[in-house]
Design a protein around this motif. Structure first.
Motif, mmCIF file in Angstrom:
data_model
loop_
_atom_site.group_PDB
_atom_site.id
_atom_site.type_symbol
_atom_site.label_atom_id
_atom_site.label_comp_id
_atom_site.label_asym_id
_atom_site.label_seq_id
_atom_site.Cartn_x
_atom_site.Cartn_y
_atom_site.Cartn_z
ATOM 1 N N PHE A 151 114.582 -15.600 107.478
ATOM 2 C CA PHE A 151 113.443 -14.693 107.697
ATOM 3 C C PHE A 151 112.782 -15.059 109.024
ATOM 4 C CE2 PHE A 151 114.143 -15.276 103.167
ATOM 5 C CZ PHE A 151 114.262 -13.967 102.721
ATOM 6 N N LEU A 152 113.612 -15.154 110.065
ATOM 7 C CA LEU A 152 113.119 -15.663 111.358
ATOM 8 C C LEU A 152 112.579 -14.533 112.219
ATOM 9 C CD1 LEU A 152 116.233 -17.885 112.173
ATOM 10 C CD2 LEU A 152 114.137 -18.554 110.969
ATOM 11 N N ARG A 153 111.376 -14.746 112.724
ATOM 12 C CA ARG A 153 110.832 -13.783 113.695
ATOM 13 C C ARG A 153 111.161 -14.258 115.092
ATOM 14 N NH1 ARG A 153 104.852 -14.501 112.387
ATOM 15 N NH2 ARG A 153 105.802 -16.516 111.985
ATOM 16 N N GLU A 154 111.621 -13.349 115.940
ATOM 17 C CA GLU A 154 111.856 -13.723 117.331
ATOM 18 C C GLU A 154 110.541 -14.193 117.931
ATOM 19 O OE1 GLU A 154 113.937 -10.814 119.688
ATOM 20 O OE2 GLU A 154 115.311 -10.389 118.050
ATOM 21 N N LYS A 206 116.606 -10.044 101.245
ATOM 22 C CA LYS A 206 116.473 -9.948 102.695
ATOM 23 C C LYS A 206 116.121 -8.513 103.116
ATOM 24 C CE LYS A 206 116.469 -10.534 106.947
ATOM 25 N NZ LYS A 206 116.921 -11.277 108.047
ATOM 26 N N ILE A 217 103.859 -1.516 108.100
ATOM 27 C CA ILE A 217 103.565 -1.099 109.474
ATOM 28 C C ILE A 217 103.503 0.433 109.549
ATOM 29 C CG2 ILE A 217 104.386 -1.131 111.864
ATOM 30 C CD1 ILE A 217 105.818 -3.808 111.134
ATOM 31 N N PHE A 251 100.814 -7.973 109.191
ATOM 32 C CA PHE A 251 101.607 -6.756 109.363
ATOM 33 C C PHE A 251 100.791 -5.485 109.139
ATOM 34 C CE2 PHE A 251 105.982 -7.740 110.458
ATOM 35 C CZ PHE A 251 105.816 -9.112 110.567
ATOM 36 N N LEU A 252 99.539 -5.549 109.553
ATOM 37 C CA LEU A 252 98.675 -4.363 109.513
ATOM 38 C C LEU A 252 98.155 -4.054 110.911
ATOM 39 C CD1 LEU A 252 96.614 -4.810 106.206
ATOM 40 C CD2 LEU A 252 98.510 -3.243 106.649
ATOM 41 N N GLN A 253 98.902 -4.446 111.922
ATOM 42 C CA GLN A 253 98.500 -4.145 113.301
ATOM 43 C C GLN A 253 99.104 -2.795 113.699
ATOM 44 O OE1 GLN A 253 96.513 -5.888 115.630
ATOM 45 N NE2 GLN A 253 96.897 -4.020 116.811
ATOM 46 N N PHE A 258 107.585 0.168 114.879
ATOM 47 C CA PHE A 258 108.343 -1.090 114.923
ATOM 48 C C PHE A 258 109.683 -0.905 115.635
ATOM 49 C CE2 PHE A 258 109.164 0.673 110.597
ATOM 50 C CZ PHE A 258 110.539 0.840 110.656
ATOM 51 N N GLY A 259 110.102 -1.993 116.320
ATOM 52 C CA GLY A 259 111.403 -1.991 116.983
ATOM 53 C C GLY A 259 112.093 -3.309 116.710
ATOM 54 N N CYS A 262 115.982 -6.097 113.961
ATOM 55 C CA CYS A 262 116.055 -6.197 112.495
ATOM 56 C C CYS A 262 115.487 -4.997 111.744
ATOM 57 C CB CYS A 262 115.343 -7.464 112.025
ATOM 58 S SG CYS A 262 116.258 -8.935 112.455
ATOM 59 N N PHE A 322 110.266 -5.317 122.592
ATOM 60 C CA PHE A 322 109.789 -4.648 121.364
ATOM 61 C C PHE A 322 108.546 -5.299 120.795
ATOM 62 C CE2 PHE A 322 110.850 -7.170 117.551
ATOM 63 C CZ PHE A 322 111.655 -8.168 118.075
ATOM 64 N N LYS A 323 108.258 -6.524 121.260
ATOM 65 C CA LYS A 323 107.005 -7.213 120.938
ATOM 66 C C LYS A 323 106.881 -8.343 121.961
ATOM 67 C CE LYS A 323 108.870 -10.666 117.808
ATOM 68 N NZ LYS A 323 108.739 -11.380 116.552
ATOM 69 N N ARG A 413 98.772 -0.990 121.990
ATOM 70 C CA ARG A 413 98.688 -2.159 121.088
ATOM 71 C C ARG A 413 97.246 -2.556 120.786
ATOM 72 N NH1 ARG A 413 103.850 -3.875 119.085
ATOM 73 N NH2 ARG A 413 105.352 -3.294 120.662
HETATM 74 C C1 UDX Z 1 111.496 -9.412 111.625
HETATM 75 C C2 UDX Z 1 110.961 -10.135 110.377
HETATM 76 O O1 UDX Z 1 109.565 -10.440 110.563
HETATM 77 C C3 UDX Z 1 111.756 -11.390 110.099
HETATM 78 O O2 UDX Z 1 111.288 -12.008 108.893
HETATM 79 C C4 UDX Z 1 113.219 -10.968 109.939
HETATM 80 O O3 UDX Z 1 114.045 -12.013 109.562
HETATM 81 C C5 UDX Z 1 113.700 -10.322 111.221
HETATM 82 O O4 UDX Z 1 112.891 -9.165 111.481
HETATM 83 P P1 UDX Z 1 111.240 -9.662 114.269
HETATM 84 O O5 UDX Z 1 112.099 -8.452 114.371
HETATM 85 O O6 UDX Z 1 111.506 -10.818 115.154
HETATM 86 O O7 UDX Z 1 111.251 -10.235 112.772
HETATM 87 O O8 UDX Z 1 109.747 -9.201 114.591
HETATM 88 P P2 UDX Z 1 108.377 -8.963 113.827
HETATM 89 O O9 UDX Z 1 107.382 -9.904 114.371
HETATM 90 O O10 UDX Z 1 108.531 -8.920 112.371
HETATM 91 O O11 UDX Z 1 108.011 -7.484 114.370
HETATM 92 C C6 UDX Z 1 108.891 -6.393 114.161
HETATM 93 C C7 UDX Z 1 108.320 -5.137 114.757
HETATM 94 O O12 UDX Z 1 107.169 -4.708 114.048
HETATM 95 C C8 UDX Z 1 107.864 -5.283 116.207
HETATM 96 O O13 UDX Z 1 108.193 -4.104 116.916
HETATM 97 C C9 UDX Z 1 106.368 -5.432 116.119
HETATM 98 O O14 UDX Z 1 105.674 -5.010 117.260
HETATM 99 C C10 UDX Z 1 106.069 -4.524 114.924
HETATM 100 N N1 UDX Z 1 104.841 -4.893 114.214
HETATM 101 C C11 UDX Z 1 104.768 -6.070 113.545
HETATM 102 C C12 UDX Z 1 103.767 -3.999 114.216
HETATM 103 O O15 UDX Z 1 103.819 -2.916 114.809
HETATM 104 N N2 UDX Z 1 102.651 -4.343 113.512
HETATM 105 C C13 UDX Z 1 102.532 -5.514 112.829
HETATM 106 O O16 UDX Z 1 101.475 -5.732 112.212
HETATM 107 C C14 UDX Z 1 103.627 -6.408 112.849
#
Ligand code: UDX
Length: 456
Positions: A151-154, A206, A217, A251-253, A258-259, A262, A322-323, A413
């Motif tokens: 469950f790794l976030r980049e 997963k 989101i 995850f309420l931003q 989302f991009g 994953c 993407f973030k 953002r």
């Molecule tokens: C995600 C999951 O968080 C991670 O557990 C999984 O294993 C892989 O996919 P990641 O893709 O690295 O990780 O990024 P994450 O930080 O989750 O953000 C994903 C997307 O959602 C981004 O585009 C981000 O900008 C968007 N996002 C996230 C929002 O728009 N609002 C939020 O509150 C959180």
């Protein structure tokens, strides 16, 4: 514990490095010659803060090694499959060709019984298919299969690996479960919960976790649109609902959708898995289409903010990934935005702290790449803040005044201080925010009992 990881990509390198840090003897197999050479030279082919340093340290202990073919890997107790599972062209199903090729190669060179563990995100049922393939290829060896999703976030992957909310081990075999638990022993001792499930359960966890987060989101983004219509501020609304511990603040931003590598791929795959199983998920289907629509609507917002026409206008787009804290531009809302603005005839000037190298390959030739935000802003009619990089959030109204020709700011953002930009004469367009800031501070306040008596 000897672990061979097949795939020196993002998941393989983070997992391999961190497992070595937890005490395992790890060999990562990377068969792409350019990537393998980079790894041998101590360079990481993926961008992840802290990974290069930790990997160098682990190589120093000799618990982390790289080889270019599985035949060169030492005997292992655990073989971890960490190859890519991109969305298959046309139908959204995960492409498992790399997974099965890795299993076949590893099975060919297997010298002793081992546990095959999938870290790649694979559709439900893949573990059973791998078990059947192994039984066919090496019937003489006792080989077990387990699913151990990550469950790794980049940008936060090392912290996520070393301090996870939980460890999931999916297998029907108690011996395999025990062996896998051993590689995580330091984390389990430190109190990280371990959940043992069936193979199918772990595989679905997963997808379901990513699907749920993506749904959160998509929901907050819809509420942001509603806020714009009724004059509320999404920051307040998100805060207020997130204070309910059943919902939570994360995850309420609200943003441009989302991009990444994953959520878009995994929601699409979950949608297909559910359809194929005869239990279609209308929620996930809606999340996929709501997010696609949102990403394309971002360009229309910018065009509207520019007086409904961008042809011939200079527009600065700051942030392409993407973030923040990644160089990954896959499925980035900023990238489709730039392309659409170009198609509409705008002159687009871009800057990103880490994503420019990849973006150059993908964007059409007319896009102007700049080495700093200030350069990209020169002479711009409008500035679009598309990714929440810290350095971009520090840009001040005075800096924009001294560089831009126009006074339009689009903050996808909500990362800028709206008040300061409005006071400096900018037409500020945020997400789910009234165009003029609310007159009160949205932070929680504590009201004293004396005040309550006074107003009662
Ligand atoms: C995600 C999951 O968080 C991670 O557990 C999984 O294993 C892989 O996919 P990641 O893709 O690295 O990780 O990024 P994450 O930080 O989750 O953000 C994903 C997307 O959602 C981004 O585009 C981000 O900008 C968007 N996002 C996230 C929002 O728009 N609002 C939020 O509150 C959180």
């Amino acid at each position: 514990m000897r672990v061979v990881i097949i795939g020196g990509g993002y998941v393989g390198l983070v997992s391999g490095t961190c497992l070595a840090a937890l005490g395992a003897d790890v060999t990562v197999v990377e068969n792409n010659p350019a990537r393998f050479d980079m790894l041998c030279a101590g360079k990481m082919p993926v961008y992840e803060p802290g990974l290069e340093e930790l990997s160098a340290k682990m190589r120093g202990t000799r618990r982390l090694n790289f080889v270019s073919h599985v035949s060169a890997a030492p005997a292992a107790d655990i073989i971890c499959i960490a190859v890519g599972t991109p969305a298959r062209h046309g139908d959204g199903h995960a492409d498992l060709s790399h997974v099965f090729a890795a299993v076949e190669q590893a099975a060919q060179h297997l010298q002793q019984p081992a546990i095959f563990m999938t870290k790649s995100t694979v559709p439900v049922g893949t573990g059973r298919r791998i078990a059947a393939l192994l039984a066919e290829l090496r019937p003489e060896l006792a080989v077990h299969v387990a699913s151990n999703p990550e469950f790794l976030r980049e940008g936060a992957a090392i912290g996520d690996f070393m301090r996870p909310d939980r460890i999931i081990i999916g297998t029907d075999d108690p011996h395999a479960a025990g062996m896998l638990a051993r590689i995580y022993a330091p984390l389990i001792k430190a109190g990280v919960p371990l959940l043992q499930t069936s193979l199918e359960g772990a595989e679905l966890i997963k997808y379901a976790a990513n699907g749920f987060l993506a749904m959160k989101i998509a929901f907050v983004n819809e509420m942001a649109d509603l806020c714009e219509r009724i004059g509320a501020d999404i920051a307040e609304v998100a805060r207020g609902i997130g204070m309910d511990t059943r919902i939570g603040q994360q995850f309420l931003q609200a943003g441009p959708g989302f991009g990444g590598s994953c959520f878009p791929k995994d929601t699409l795959a979950l949608m297909r898995i559910a359809q194929d199983a005869g239990a279609p998920s209308r929620l996930i289907e809606t999340v996929v289409s709501v997010n696609d629509t949102r990403k394309s609507a971002m360009a229309s917002r910018v065009i509207a903010a520019c007086g409904n026409a961008v042809r011939g206008k200079r527009i600065a787009v700051l942030g392409l990934t993407f973030k923040a804290n990644t160089d990954d531009i896959r499925e980035s809302p900023a990238m489709s935005l730039v392309q659409r603005l170009m198609d509409e005839g705008a002159h687009v000037q871009v800057f990103d702290p880490a994503g420019m190298r990849h973006a150059r390959f993908q964007l059409s030739s007319g896009v102007k790449f700049h080495n700093s935000a200030m350069d990209a802003l020169q002479g711009a009619h409008a500035a679009v803040f598309a990714t929440e990089w810290e350095e971009l959030s520090l840009v001040t109204p005075a800096q924009l005044q001294s560089t831009m020709a126009g006074r339009v700011v689009v903050d996808l953002r909500n990362m800028l201080e709206q008040d300061a930009f409005v006071r400096s004469g900018f037409a500020y367009h945020g997400i789910g925010r009234p165009s003029q800031p609310l007159s009160h501070d949205p932070k929680s306040v504590s009201i004293s009992s004396a005040q309550i008596r006074l107003t009662a």
